[in-house]
Structure formats: structure tokens, C-alpha cells
Write an enzyme that holds these catalytic residues in place. Sequence first.
Site, PDB file in Angstrom:
ATOM      1  N   LYS A 235       0.852  -1.185   0.000  1.00 39.11           N
ATOM      2  CA  LYS A 235       0.000   0.000   0.000  1.00 39.11           C
ATOM      3  C   LYS A 235       0.894   1.245   0.000  1.00 39.11           C
ATOM      4  O   LYS A 235       1.811   1.348   0.812  1.00 39.11           O
ATOM      5  CB  LYS A 235      -0.901  -0.037   1.240  1.00 39.11           C
ATOM      6  CG  LYS A 235      -2.020   0.971   1.205  1.00 39.11           C
ATOM      7  CD  LYS A 235      -3.113   0.633   2.204  1.00 39.11           C
ATOM      8  CE  LYS A 235      -4.190   1.698   2.163  1.00 39.11           C
ATOM      9  NZ  LYS A 235      -5.365   1.348   2.955  1.00 39.11           N
TER      10      LYS A 235
ATOM     11  N   GLU B 173     -19.882  -3.189  10.480  1.00 38.82           N
ATOM     12  CA  GLU B 173     -20.818  -2.293  11.166  1.00 38.82           C
ATOM     13  C   GLU B 173     -21.906  -3.063  11.904  1.00 38.82           C
ATOM     14  O   GLU B 173     -22.294  -2.700  13.028  1.00 38.82           O
ATOM     15  CB  GLU B 173     -21.447  -1.323  10.164  1.00 38.82           C
ATOM     16  CG  GLU B 173     -20.513  -0.226   9.657  1.00 38.82           C
ATOM     17  CD  GLU B 173     -19.527  -0.677   8.578  1.00 38.82           C
ATOM     18  OE1 GLU B 173     -19.636  -1.832   8.100  1.00 38.82           O
ATOM     19  OE2 GLU B 173     -18.634   0.120   8.226  1.00 38.82           O
TER      20      GLU B 173
ATOM     21  N   ARG C 202     -25.530   0.421   7.086  1.00 40.56           N
ATOM     22  CA  ARG C 202     -25.295  -1.012   7.030  1.00 40.56           C
ATOM     23  C   ARG C 202     -25.981  -1.768   8.170  1.00 40.56           C
ATOM     24  O   ARG C 202     -26.230  -2.960   8.086  1.00 40.56           O
ATOM     25  CB  ARG C 202     -23.795  -1.289   7.152  1.00 40.56           C
ATOM     26  CG  ARG C 202     -23.060  -1.254   5.884  1.00 40.56           C
ATOM     27  CD  ARG C 202     -23.522  -2.406   5.016  1.00 40.56           C
ATOM     28  NE  ARG C 202     -23.140  -2.194   3.645  1.00 40.56           N
ATOM     29  CZ  ARG C 202     -21.963  -2.499   3.138  1.00 40.56           C
ATOM     30  NH1 ARG C 202     -21.053  -3.048   3.893  1.00 40.56           N
ATOM     31  NH2 ARG C 202     -21.714  -2.268   1.887  1.00 40.56           N
TER      32      ARG C 202
HETATM   33  C1  LIG Z   1     -19.129  -0.259   4.827  1.00 34.48           C
HETATM   34  C2  LIG Z   1     -17.877   0.572   4.882  1.00 34.48           C
HETATM   35  N1  LIG Z   1     -17.262   0.776   6.074  1.00 34.48           N
HETATM   36  C3  LIG Z   1     -16.144   1.530   6.126  1.00 34.48           C
HETATM   37  C4  LIG Z   1     -15.622   2.087   5.006  1.00 34.48           C
HETATM   38  C5  LIG Z   1     -14.412   3.013   5.063  1.00 34.48           C
HETATM   39  N2  LIG Z   1     -13.252   2.461   4.359  1.00 34.48           N
HETATM   40  C6  LIG Z   1     -12.913   2.846   3.126  1.00 34.48           C
HETATM   41  S1  LIG Z   1     -11.567   2.079   2.530  1.00 34.48           S
HETATM   42  C7  LIG Z   1     -11.393   1.214   3.967  1.00 34.48           C
HETATM   43  C8  LIG Z   1     -10.256   0.237   4.102  1.00 34.48           C
HETATM   44  C9  LIG Z   1     -10.350  -0.807   3.081  1.00 34.48           C
HETATM   45  O1  LIG Z   1      -9.276  -1.694   3.246  1.00 34.48           O
HETATM   46  P1  LIG Z   1      -8.939  -2.683   2.068  1.00 34.48           P
HETATM   47  O2  LIG Z   1     -10.172  -3.241   1.493  1.00 34.48           O
HETATM   48  O3  LIG Z   1      -7.937  -3.644   2.551  1.00 34.48           O
HETATM   49  O4  LIG Z   1      -8.326  -1.734   0.946  1.00 34.48           O
HETATM   50  P2  LIG Z   1      -6.999  -0.848   0.990  1.00 34.48           P
HETATM   51  O5  LIG Z   1      -7.435   0.534   1.349  1.00 34.48           O
HETATM   52  O6  LIG Z   1      -6.070  -1.441   1.995  1.00 34.48           O
HETATM   53  O7  LIG Z   1      -6.473  -0.918  -0.385  1.00 34.48           O
HETATM   54  C10 LIG Z   1     -12.392   1.536   4.877  1.00 34.48           C
HETATM   55  C11 LIG Z   1     -12.514   0.991   6.236  1.00 34.48           C
HETATM   56  C12 LIG Z   1     -16.296   1.844   3.800  1.00 34.48           C
HETATM   57  N3  LIG Z   1     -15.872   2.383   2.659  1.00 34.48           N
HETATM   58  N4  LIG Z   1     -17.404   1.084   3.769  1.00 34.48           N
END
Ligand SMILES: Cc1ncc(C[n+]2csc(CCOP(=O)(O)OP(=O)(O)O)c2C)c(N)n1
Length: 652
Positions: A284, A369, A397
Site C-alpha cells: 500500500k 458495522e 449497514r
Molecule cells: C461499509 C464501509 N465501512 C467503512 C468504510 C471506510 N473504508 C474505506 S476504505 C477502507 C479500508 C479498506 O481496506 P482494504 O479493502 O484492505 O483496501 P486498501 O485501502 O487497503 O487498499 C475503509 C474501512 C467503507 N468504505 N465502507
Amino acid sequence: MSEYRFLPHIRDPSAIKAFSHDELAELAQEMRHAICGQVAKSGGHLAPNLGVVELTIALHRVFDFSHDRLLFDVGHQCYPHKLLTGRFDMLPRLRQSEGMAGFPEPRESEYDLFSVGHAGTGISTAVGMARGDQLNGETDRNVVALVGDSSIVNGLAMEGLNNAGTLKRQFLVVLNDNGMSIGKPQGALAGYFDKIRISERYDSLKQRAHEVLKKLPAGQYMEELYHRFGEMTKAALAHQHLFEHFGLLCIGPIDGHDLPSLIEMLEEVKKIDHPVLLHVKTVKGKGFDFSSDDPTTFHSPKPFRREGCRVELKSGGRSFTAAYADAMADVMNRDDKVIAVTAGMPDGTGVADLIKKFPERALDVGIAEEHAVDMCAGMAKTGLKPFVTIYSTFLQRAVDQCFQEVALQGLPVRFCMDRAGLVGGDGAVHHGFMDVAMLRSLPGMTLMAAMDEANLVAALEFMRTHDAGPSALRYPRDEVPEPAPADEVAPFELGRATLLAEGADAAILAYGFPANHALVAREQLKTRGYSVAVYDARFAKPVDLELIRELVATGIPILTVEDHHENGGFGTCVIEACNEHGLPTQAIHRLGLPDKWIYQGGRGEQQRLAGIDAGGIARKLTEVLEAPARATATPIGDRARPTPALNRKLGA
Ligand SMILES: Cc1ncc(C[n+]2csc(CCOP(=O)(O)OP(=O)(O)O)c2C)c(N)n1
């Protein structure tokens, strides 16, 4: 002359089909440079996009997504995809109105299939399209879902995977495993991914492939597939990968930055007419030390300045989130029953600070959530005082959990809803526009909003001692207005509004943050000769009936103002309360978010567009004050008259 050799000329992904590997590597460099340069100017998702540059190039090189399907999970990692699908020209207006959305956006391009921004959806929508294409006889369309290692843990993603394994066709889930969520990933699966490394050499994997395939649930069928696989795929078949048990053929982990191997692997995987999960390890923030060393800060930074190795983030004022974290720390210091919980957003909600200060009583459960809310219901049952700290948009959610496990039990779970209202650059996928509508029909629920820091502090204190049932507080993605903290406000009293400024010609009843705009509007109206009273309603449920009764009795126009959808929001609560108590509603007018989508842009701009900024409030109230008196009785229209048939039936 453009500083880029390739990017300005890529109208669609067919442009890269004939690129040599060296050219692709150069393109990857250009993409990283362009993305980083733009995010430094406008803010946006940086580290997630830098990490998937090679993976996105490889996907577009191997598949034809003008025909095949590419579904993003969350979608915050779509910038490289946008650059390869002819949107380089839009990049300078990233996250701005009429510019490039920060998430996939079908209004922009046929290559974006869904507007998304919430985690966990990609596999399910991909399964749907795979089934749809199959039923429509379009079996030549390949389907790919791209999902991150923290999002795949989400309940919805698991539901999607569980069903994906039953597909009888090509279906590819690409698991982008960078070992990170926004912050540190949470829970058992994070530990599991961490243990699977690319350490296995392809040769040794190859030796085991046969053995592994025998154990796969689809048994015989897998054996057959095995004989058809290319060498590369056979070699990379994962050793007892967890998702095998979902009926997916699991391949990897492979290196997500080794472009030639990625391309070769995808070419082979594309031919498999069975659901496959390709596990790809990426870094990342790859490409810049500052972002790969600190992917949490650079997950979605504000604009920043780079000078050599030094990176300086633009500093803003004090946010509601920071105010919340400080106020909660105080509450938690005073009351050891109070617990703070976040679902995957420790930094965004301020809970990260609380985790540091109270490691036993503050926790992040990951992108979960529903679990967060139910866990808090369980905690409340034991006598604790859990505060679920969550973005308004993500609480959507967990509506069912709010209903059954919380409200139906009458449990005093507290909901602190950050990012309520319009959110700016993230756009429609993240607005907190429906939390009042969503929660107000739950019996026993108390709903509040905070207009500034002092009210936020007072509301949290009210919630701490409010054990009669669930309560929820909304506050915006904004800076707390001056003058700040020490300002004394009256304690929150159930269902009591507070007077902010007096006036005799009209009254504005604002719910939370827009009360600040209402005060400015009042000054503007003063210059037009109107004297307007402004109240902060504080509560949407229950509303301040006594105040409403008094205001209605004066006969002056009353304007309700909120940064929530007009349908089912605070204004509706006021009108319904009047209706229920026999009060006339002709003098009550509502102002809130209109019944249309508001896309990415500045938060101020969005509020202006919605007509809920100071100017919009003053304009609306002027219209009301200057409208010709309404006729009291309107003639009955044709559609309201009983039809001759109905008259006959009624014996008229
Ligand atoms: C339902 C929901 N909860 C929280 C989020 C906030 N959020 C956006 S990206 C993220 C992290 C995602 O991690 P990952 O899927 O591993 O992708 P990365 O950013 O590491 O590439 C979060 C918690 C969201 N978009 N949707």
C-alpha cells in the site's frame, strides 16, 4: 508539452495492449507520478491507488472491460483504472464538481459499472452480473471483482463469496492483499492473511498442486481442471487456502508489482471456467517512501506539500471529530462504564486517540458495522455504556441491528454519527443524508444533533446518563465553528430546543450544524428589515412540542432547516408532531437536502447547491415572508371528486 509520454494519449485500454513490458513499467511510473501530484493538490485516496497500479495495468492488458465486467469493492482504488479508461484529462479536477469522482462513477464512463464507496459490495454485484450475463446467453463476458484484504472480511463480502463458489462459469475474485485497512487490519482473518506469504517458490507449490486439488470440494471436477491449467497456474495454486472451502479455486499469493508475472497469471486464470480467487500481495502506498512507510496517514490525505523527502500535510482547523475525541476522553475518564467502538474507522472517527488512552475500553472491530452495533447491544445488556462511533453513511449497514438487537430490547446503545450531512469530495456515496429518517421510526430512540463543540460536549454528557433507551447524535464533516470550547451552553434536556437569537417576524428552527448558517442568514435578513428568531432544535426525537406550540400560536412563519434529506427528516418530525397534536401547519416551511443526488465537490459548494447555506436560508425565508397571503380554501379538483361509480356504490 506534457511531462508524460503515454498518459495523455490513452483514450481507452486498447492503447496498452501492444506495449512492451518496459513501456508498461514506464506507464506505471507515469501513473504514480500523476496520481501523487494531483492528490497533493486536491487531497484524495493516495496509498490504496499507488498500491494497485501494476495490478490495474495487468487487468486491463488481459481483459477487455468494454465487454468484460470489472467490479470494484469500495472503489477508492480506481484512479489507475480511470487513467487507463480515457480520463487523464479529468484528473486535475479530482473530487471536484464536474470533475473526476474519487470513486467509480457510471456517469463518467461505461467502464465504471456501479457508483460505489461502501465496502463489501463488489463480489455480490459481480456474482449478479455473472449470473445475468449467463442467463442472457452472453457467456463470453468475463467477470472480475477486485477486493481488498480488509474489505473481504466484511459480512457482505463473505455472503458474496459463499454464493460465488456455486457459479458454474468463469468468475475471478482478485484479492488485493496489502496487509492494511485504513489503519491496522483487525481480527482473525487479518492474522491469517499475514501468515500466507509469497515465500513459497513456484516450484515447490507445483509439487503440491496435485495433492491440493484432490482435497478441493469440487473433487473430480477440479482434477479435470488441473489437467487443463497452464504451468504457471498449477504452480501457484494455494496450499489449503481458506477460501477453497467456499468452492473457489485459490491461486497465490503472487507478487502484485511483478507486471510480467501478473499478466501471465491473469492470461491463464482467464481461461478457467470455474470461480477463482487470485491472491495478490501488494504494498500500500508503493512508489513513494512517505506513503508506503505511513499508509494510514496517506490513505486519504488532505492536500500536502512535498519538498525533497519532507512531506507537509495542509493543516486545517479543529474538526468535529477531534472535538468528539477530546470530549469522549473526558467522558471516559469520568465514567468507567463508557466504551467507544469503531468499525474500521479509528482515525476518521477519532477513536484511534481513545484506543491509545483507554486500550481496554476503546476498540476497532474492522469493517463490520453490523457486528459493531450488535456487540454494543450485548455490552449494553451487561450494564456497560457503549458508544458506537460511526460515519452516518456506514450506519446504514446496520439498520436492522439498530432495530432488533438495540431498539426492540430498549437497550441504551449510544450512536455517535460523524460525517452527518454533506461530505464534500467523497460525494454521494458518503453523504450522511438519511440517519434521521432511518432511526426515527424506532420506538424509544432519541435523536440529537450538535451545532458546535460546546453542544457536542453537552450532548455526549446527556447520552452518558440517558439509560432509558438508545440515543443517537449527529455532527458534520467540518470544523467546529468559533468561538470554541470554553463556551458554556445549557445542558441537553430531553426534547428541549434552545434559543440562539430573538426575532419577531419569523422563526428558524434549525437542527444542529445548520443553526450556524441560520444565524448568518438572520443577519442578512436584518439588512432587509426582518427580525428573525433562531433556535437550535437539538432534538429531532422528541421535538420540542412546547416551543412549537408557542411559535405556531404567534402565527409567524416558521422555517425548519437541516442538512438531512427533507423527506423523513427533522422538518417532517415537526410537521407530524403538529398534526398529531392538532396544531395547524400552514405556517411551517421546510428546508433540507433536496430529493436529488448531490455529487462530489466542496462541502460549501454542496450546501449552496442544496440551498441550505446562509444565502439559501435567507432566500427561502424571504420568499415565505414576501409571498402573497394564501387563499384559505382551494376549490376541490376533479381527481379528488368521487367518481360516478363510487357515488353509486355509496348510494349517493
Ligand atoms: C461499509 C464501509 N465501512 C467503512 C468504510 C471506510 N473504508 C474505506 S476504505 C477502507 C479500508 C479498506 O481496506 P482494504 O479493502 O484492505 O483496501 P486498501 O485501502 O487497503 O487498499 C475503509 C474501512 C467503507 N468504505 N465502507
